[in-house]
Design a protein around this motif. Sequence first.
Motif, short mmCIF file in Angstrom:
data_model
loop_
_atom_site.label_atom_id
_atom_site.label_comp_id
_atom_site.label_asym_id
_atom_site.label_seq_id
_atom_site.Cartn_x
_atom_site.Cartn_y
_atom_site.Cartn_z
N LEU A 193 36.65 33.92 35.85
CA LEU A 193 37.50 32.74 35.70
C LEU A 193 38.78 33.03 34.93
CD1 LEU A 193 35.16 29.75 34.89
CD2 LEU A 193 36.70 30.01 36.81
N THR A 199 33.07 36.05 33.94
CA THR A 199 32.75 34.98 34.88
C THR A 199 33.67 35.00 36.08
OG1 THR A 199 34.26 33.59 33.65
CG2 THR A 199 31.93 33.37 33.13
N ALA A 208 42.26 44.01 29.79
CA ALA A 208 42.75 45.39 29.71
C ALA A 208 41.74 46.23 28.93
CB ALA A 208 44.12 45.41 29.05
N LYS A 225 38.56 45.46 28.42
CA LYS A 225 37.27 45.46 29.13
C LYS A 225 37.25 46.49 30.24
CE LYS A 225 36.09 41.33 30.81
NZ LYS A 225 35.77 39.91 30.97
N LEU A 265 42.16 38.69 43.48
CA LEU A 265 42.23 38.83 42.03
C LEU A 265 42.28 37.50 41.28
CD1 LEU A 265 42.41 41.13 40.00
CD2 LEU A 265 44.88 40.91 40.08
N SER A 315 46.52 49.31 35.33
CA SER A 315 47.06 48.05 35.83
C SER A 315 48.15 47.56 34.90
CB SER A 315 45.99 46.97 35.89
OG SER A 315 44.83 47.46 36.48
N GLU A 337 35.78 35.02 41.17
CA GLU A 337 35.80 36.24 41.96
C GLU A 337 35.85 37.44 41.03
OE1 GLU A 337 35.04 37.27 45.36
OE2 GLU A 337 36.23 35.46 45.69
N ARG A 338 34.88 38.35 41.17
CA ARG A 338 34.90 39.57 40.36
C ARG A 338 34.96 40.75 41.31
NH1 ARG A 338 31.13 40.48 36.00
NH2 ARG A 338 33.03 41.24 35.04
N LEU A 339 35.80 41.70 40.96
CA LEU A 339 36.04 42.79 41.91
C LEU A 339 35.17 44.00 41.59
CD1 LEU A 339 39.93 42.58 41.71
CD2 LEU A 339 38.39 41.20 43.09
N ILE A 358 40.59 51.18 34.95
CA ILE A 358 40.01 51.50 36.25
C ILE A 358 40.88 51.07 37.43
CG2 ILE A 358 37.65 51.40 35.38
CD1 ILE A 358 37.47 48.65 36.75
N GLY A 359 41.85 50.18 37.16
CA GLY A 359 42.74 49.76 38.23
C GLY A 359 42.06 48.87 39.26
N ILE A 360 42.83 48.41 40.22
CA ILE A 360 42.32 47.47 41.21
C ILE A 360 42.65 48.01 42.60
CG2 ILE A 360 42.54 45.10 42.08
CD1 ILE A 360 43.58 44.54 39.09
N ASP A 405 47.54 48.75 31.06
CA ASP A 405 46.40 49.55 30.61
C ASP A 405 46.28 50.82 31.45
OD1 ASP A 405 44.61 49.18 32.95
OD2 ASP A 405 44.52 47.09 32.30
N LEU A 455 41.28 35.19 34.97
CA LEU A 455 42.59 35.34 35.62
C LEU A 455 43.00 34.07 36.36
CD1 LEU A 455 42.70 38.99 36.99
CD2 LEU A 455 43.90 38.01 35.05
P1 ADP Z 1 36.19 38.48 34.49
O1 ADP Z 1 35.56 37.42 33.66
O2 ADP Z 1 35.30 39.03 35.53
O3 ADP Z 1 36.88 39.54 33.69
P2 ADP Z 1 38.84 37.71 35.43
O4 ADP Z 1 39.24 36.52 36.21
O5 ADP Z 1 39.47 37.89 34.10
O6 ADP Z 1 37.28 37.66 35.31
O7 ADP Z 1 39.12 38.97 36.31
C1 ADP Z 1 38.68 38.99 37.66
C2 ADP Z 1 38.41 40.40 38.11
O8 ADP Z 1 39.63 41.14 38.18
C3 ADP Z 1 37.53 41.17 37.16
O9 ADP Z 1 36.17 40.97 37.43
C4 ADP Z 1 37.96 42.61 37.42
O10 ADP Z 1 37.27 43.12 38.54
C5 ADP Z 1 39.43 42.48 37.82
N1 ADP Z 1 40.34 42.80 36.68
C6 ADP Z 1 40.91 41.94 35.82
N2 ADP Z 1 41.71 42.58 34.94
C7 ADP Z 1 41.64 43.88 35.22
C8 ADP Z 1 42.23 45.07 34.65
N3 ADP Z 1 43.06 45.01 33.60
N4 ADP Z 1 41.91 46.25 35.23
C9 ADP Z 1 41.07 46.30 36.28
N5 ADP Z 1 40.49 45.24 36.86
C10 ADP Z 1 40.75 44.02 36.35
#
Ligand code: ADP
Length: 696
Positions: A361, A359, A297, A299, A341, A387, A346-348, A331-333, A328, A363
């Motif tokens: 990892l 990384t 949140a 980050k 997710l 989010s 996987e990074r979005l 930036i949202g998803i 939070d 979530l």
């Molecule tokens: P990372 O180490 O990249 O943060 P996570 O597994 O924790 O890995 O999260 C995977 C991806 O989900 C992130 O790279 C980000 O793009 C998205 N994400 C996670 N939490 C949030 C959030 N609170 N708001 C927006 N995007 C998120």
Amino acid sequence: MNEEHADREFAEDLSGEKKLPAIEWLAEQMPGGFFIYRDDEEQEILYVNKPTCRIFGCETLEEFKKLTGYTFRGMVHPDDFLEIQNSIDKQIAEDSAHKMDYVEYRIIRKDGSIRWVDDYGHHANLPGFGDVYYVFIGDITDTRKVKEEQQRNKMLAQALEAAEQASLAKTSFLSNMSHEIRTPITAILGMNEMILRESVNPKILEYSENIRQAGVSLLGIISDILDFSKIEAGKMELTPVKYSLKKQIADIYNLIRFRAEAKALSLDFSIDPNIPDLLIGDELRIKQVVTNLMSNAVKYTEKGSICLKVSMLKKEEDVVELKITIEDTGIGIRKEEMDELLSPFERLDISRNRSIEGTGLGLAITAQLLSLMGSELEVESEYQVGSKFNFTLRQKIADETPIGEFDIYSIDLKKADGGKKRTFFVAPGARILVVDDTPMNLQVIAGLLKRTGVSIDTAESGEECIEKFGENDYHLVFLDYRMPGLDGIETLKELFKRFPDKIKNTPVISLTASAVSGDREKMLQAGFTDYMAKPVNIEEMEEKMARYLPEELTDLLESPLETPVAEILEEYAEIPEVLINSKLINPKDGIEYCGDLEEYIFAINIYKNSIEEKAKLLEKNFSEKDMAAFTLNSHSLKSTSMAIGSSNIFERARALEEAGKEENYDYIYKVLPGFLRDYRSLKEILDKAVYEFEKN
Ligand code: ADP
């Protein structure tokens, strides 16, 4: 040709004599199918027995003829025909002596069902008919099914074994890798810790702090990878313990607040006061889950707020169901990325998030830990808006007392920590043995513990440990688990065998860099008194030492000593009596401030020689009502008093300085004479001190 007639004609011709019906009778008695067909283009059938007809689900020859057109080609499933025909031709060509072949193919029965048959064919030249095949045929559908099943099971078993082997290899690779990577990082962080402690150069301290942060983040990544592999290998187990929810929340707040503050995000905590405070669950894993979500949140949010809400959904007799929400304004998803997710690595929204460390990892681990706890991670998010992650958690209640209203922002973290304070201690009479095969680690540990005054022996192998343990008496042993030669567990076993009485009275703490699969349990089971993960955290190490060293040898302190105890002890012996007995001065503070005793005596010399002059100045400034000069002179008196370890004079001078600034004549009038009396009395004490010191 009339078909009935052709049959008879063939049968009669087959025998050539009157024994024909006997052979036909025999063929009909055979339990399996038997037929003969011409080896030509038409493949016309010359004879079939009843069992063959039955294989095709036909009761009469007529039915069979209708079904197959009375040709071999008509007997075979059209999809299989070409392939088996080629196979037959090939086998016959290669086996000219016996002219035999074997094929399996599908047939279509009268009722349309499909069966498998096997076909042993012989090629022969039959007088009067030319080239023919006579074939033994049987329905193998059932045996084939069983065989296929067996085959499948075998393949599954093989695949499973291979997967298990691979998983084992992966786990062992990861645990080795963790060791390999953690060992040098441990050394780097340890050495760096010493720089942080010993350097006074602000530039170097800044560099060193950067090393610390990068090192800690690298260790975090390794732990994530290890956690993930541990979950994958099914080796992650929950360890339920009794914990305080309030302390848990305070810890999380403490972990996250600085990062939130650095981004000027507001942190809101909303905790239902009716939730019982003492619960039973896997405290560490719950903290990991919430901290992961909170860190994300922070980050992924640039402005606004992060909110942690804990509410109570249900309370049964001894179980409470909590709902935990982390929200939070970040930036949202994107909707289309939601599915990915929770996938590992996987990074979005990569283009936007490239600069954010991660990384992918976090979530995946979070979701899997929750699933281990019987829960599920739910996500709602609006791109560009924010989010919301939430999950429910069932926890056993250890005590009904509710958590109550509390102000997270003013929570005293030390109290929340069960009153546990950072232990600073000295134990100059204690002797410990530290065993590690990496000399740099030994150097780090010895360096970090120097301040405690503990006498430290080191050994670089299990063998050396056993030797030293036999020769000396130790109050505590730190024993590395992974070493070439005897490892930690083997070494401990040997110690139990060779020195059963001595080892019973010596606590042995295992050090291990590996984070894979139930290390703690493994170590305790092996007979270690306690366990510590590397890299060695000096606070933890000191805390363990304070716990396990004999009480009469340890002296707990409120704050750490800046100078190594051994040196201080030596110096303290030389402190002039007159200083030790003075109520106005604490020479130890002064020595610490100045660095060593010699510097301290030097400072005293300068100080004492200006006492009278400064006292007179203050009197003069006050009588002339020159408050600017008065403030300045009390300020300078204040600072120098600190250097000689007189907090008494320091505090009083500070009060006078304040009063001077505020032009508080009444106050100064009241306290100045008493102050100057004491201040002047220092002259005599310090004269004596310098005399005593120089005499020695
Ligand atoms: P990372 O180490 O990249 O943060 P996570 O597994 O924790 O890995 O999260 C995977 C991806 O989900 C992130 O790279 C980000 O793009 C998205 N994400 C996670 N939490 C949030 C959030 N609170 N708001 C927006 N995007 C998120």
